[in-house]
Design an enzyme around this catalytic site. Sequence first.
Site, PDB file in Angstrom:
ATOM      1  N   CYS A  43      14.549 -11.003  -0.886  1.00 56.44           N
ATOM      2  CA  CYS A  43      15.180 -10.858  -2.197  1.00 56.44           C
ATOM      3  C   CYS A  43      14.202 -10.209  -3.171  1.00 56.44           C
ATOM      4  O   CYS A  43      13.735 -10.806  -4.145  1.00 56.44           O
ATOM      5  CB  CYS A  43      15.613 -12.229  -2.702  1.00 56.44           C
ATOM      6  SG  CYS A  43      16.706 -12.144  -4.131  1.00 56.44           S
ATOM      7  N   GLU A  44      13.881  -8.949  -2.874  1.00 55.98           N
ATOM      8  CA  GLU A  44      12.956  -8.148  -3.678  1.00 55.98           C
ATOM      9  C   GLU A  44      13.410  -6.694  -3.601  1.00 55.98           C
ATOM     10  O   GLU A  44      13.607  -6.158  -2.507  1.00 55.98           O
ATOM     11  CB  GLU A  44      11.523  -8.225  -3.111  1.00 55.98           C
ATOM     12  CG  GLU A  44      10.839  -9.547  -3.290  1.00 55.98           C
ATOM     13  CD  GLU A  44      10.339  -9.769  -4.707  1.00 55.98           C
ATOM     14  OE1 GLU A  44      10.179  -8.771  -5.445  1.00 55.98           O
ATOM     15  OE2 GLU A  44      10.121 -10.934  -5.058  1.00 55.98           O
ATOM     16  N   TYR A  60       0.790  -1.230   0.000  1.00 55.25           N
ATOM     17  CA  TYR A  60       0.000   0.000   0.000  1.00 55.25           C
ATOM     18  C   TYR A  60       0.824   1.283   0.000  1.00 55.25           C
ATOM     19  O   TYR A  60       0.256   2.367   0.007  1.00 55.25           O
ATOM     20  CB  TYR A  60      -0.891   0.078   1.256  1.00 55.25           C
ATOM     21  CG  TYR A  60      -1.647  -1.150   1.619  1.00 55.25           C
ATOM     22  CD1 TYR A  60      -2.467  -1.796   0.707  1.00 55.25           C
ATOM     23  CD2 TYR A  60      -1.571  -1.667   2.902  1.00 55.25           C
ATOM     24  CE1 TYR A  60      -3.179  -2.936   1.064  1.00 55.25           C
ATOM     25  CE2 TYR A  60      -2.283  -2.797   3.275  1.00 55.25           C
ATOM     26  CZ  TYR A  60      -3.082  -3.430   2.353  1.00 55.25           C
ATOM     27  OH  TYR A  60      -3.783  -4.542   2.713  1.00 55.25           O
ATOM     28  N   TYR A  73      -2.252  -5.577  11.217  1.00 54.00           N
ATOM     29  CA  TYR A  73      -1.989  -6.052   9.857  1.00 54.00           C
ATOM     30  C   TYR A  73      -0.503  -6.245   9.579  1.00 54.00           C
ATOM     31  O   TYR A  73      -0.085  -6.208   8.425  1.00 54.00           O
ATOM     32  CB  TYR A  73      -2.614  -5.115   8.816  1.00 54.00           C
ATOM     33  CG  TYR A  73      -4.078  -4.903   9.050  1.00 54.00           C
ATOM     34  CD1 TYR A  73      -4.982  -5.947   8.869  1.00 54.00           C
ATOM     35  CD2 TYR A  73      -4.576  -3.680   9.492  1.00 54.00           C
ATOM     36  CE1 TYR A  73      -6.333  -5.775   9.124  1.00 54.00           C
ATOM     37  CE2 TYR A  73      -5.928  -3.493   9.744  1.00 54.00           C
ATOM     38  CZ  TYR A  73      -6.796  -4.544   9.557  1.00 54.00           C
ATOM     39  OH  TYR A  73      -8.146  -4.368   9.805  1.00 54.00           O
TER      40      TYR A  73
END
Length: 443
Positions: free
Chosen positions: A361-362, A334, A390
């Site tokens: 790994c992003e 978000y 959340y």
Amino acid sequence: MFLHGTSRINAEGHLEIGGCDVTELAKEFGTPLYIVDEALVRQRAREFMEAFRKTGLRHQVAYASKAFCTMAMCRLTEEEGLSLDVVSDGELYTALQAGFPAERIHFHGNNKTPDEILMALDANIGCFVVDNFIEMQLLNTLASDKGKRVNVLLRITPGVEAHTHEYISTGQQDSKFGFDLGNGTAFRAVEQALAQSNLKLLGVHSHIGSQIFEVEGFRMAVEKVAAFAIEVRAKLGETFSVINLGGGFGIRYVEGDTPLPVGTYVQAIADAMISTCLEADYPLPEIWIEPGRSMVGDAGTTLYTVGTSKHIPGVRKYIAVNGGMTDNPRPALYGSKYEAVLANRANEAPTEVVSVAGKACESGDMLIWDLNVPEVRSGDLLAVFSTGAYNYAMASNYNRIRRPAVVFVKDGKADLVVARESFDDIIGNDMIPERLRKQAVSK
């Protein structure tokens, strides 16, 4: 620096929550670590209950467990006299295993499975929030098979959408949830519900948005839902005993967020309901609400250990922590923003601006952009605030990263309420087919 609840900076310059020095919590429980300020959660629960008591209206305050659902949280909710919302068999099972009274459980969701409905029927939960015609028929059939008549609310989309400071009076028709008020679907749903012999229609449910910082959206929702109730009474002779106005009450994540006191939201809802009902000579219904984020959001802090860093001259400095999108996917999903502090050097003046990267790994695994901090060192502890809602609930094992532990802190004592996942937990459900197993080497 804005500190929530019982948080403070102690004499050693360390962040302290619930009377517990977080550097000691890191030594005892490791990092990443979710820390929940139990006193603040209880304070929020009591604020909602007391605000309604002051209105004189009959009411139920139900904690929306999707925000943060553990057995300990269910126990706390029960102790504070709240009801509980669940949206899956997993949440329902957690509540029942925690000993939460089934008669105070409300079951939400737009696609309840037959097995979930049967589980809830067997538990004798207090209310189903029916979301569509298929569910209505299924619930009636399954309840009939068990010789039961169950309480229901119909979820309607009232045509009011509210997020923070924005209100759209014609919005929310395009939603996966509920019966639409504007096109007559909601009225047909009432007619059909009344015709089902195993459903007892209590009233309707609506939810207009999240992170709401004003009361106008709630007033608009009350007016529309109450007008619908009045229409139903006039045309069908049915008077709703319950109107549920959902949740969406905002919290402070970063500077500029301006949530209202709990009592302000509640009083606005009460005033709008009382005036609308009195004008139409309509019996005042029992009011239900569903705080989730506003109960636990700012009571949560996530503690990380800083590992590596990367300085790109003229561009930015990255610091990497030993968690990230696996324990808090909200920034990636978000673009959510957070505030943070070096918990072991919390009284030192900021000297640099860094961006906080996670370890997944992003390239999109970023927790915070442009954070003002003292010069960061490997091994420092970073505390990210307002992570109670959340975060644990949406955590994953991406990259086979283990999910963190959760502790409740209060009066100088820390209680482990969720253990850190082990490597055995990670592979606990894995199976290797016989054809892929290593064959013994023949000699």
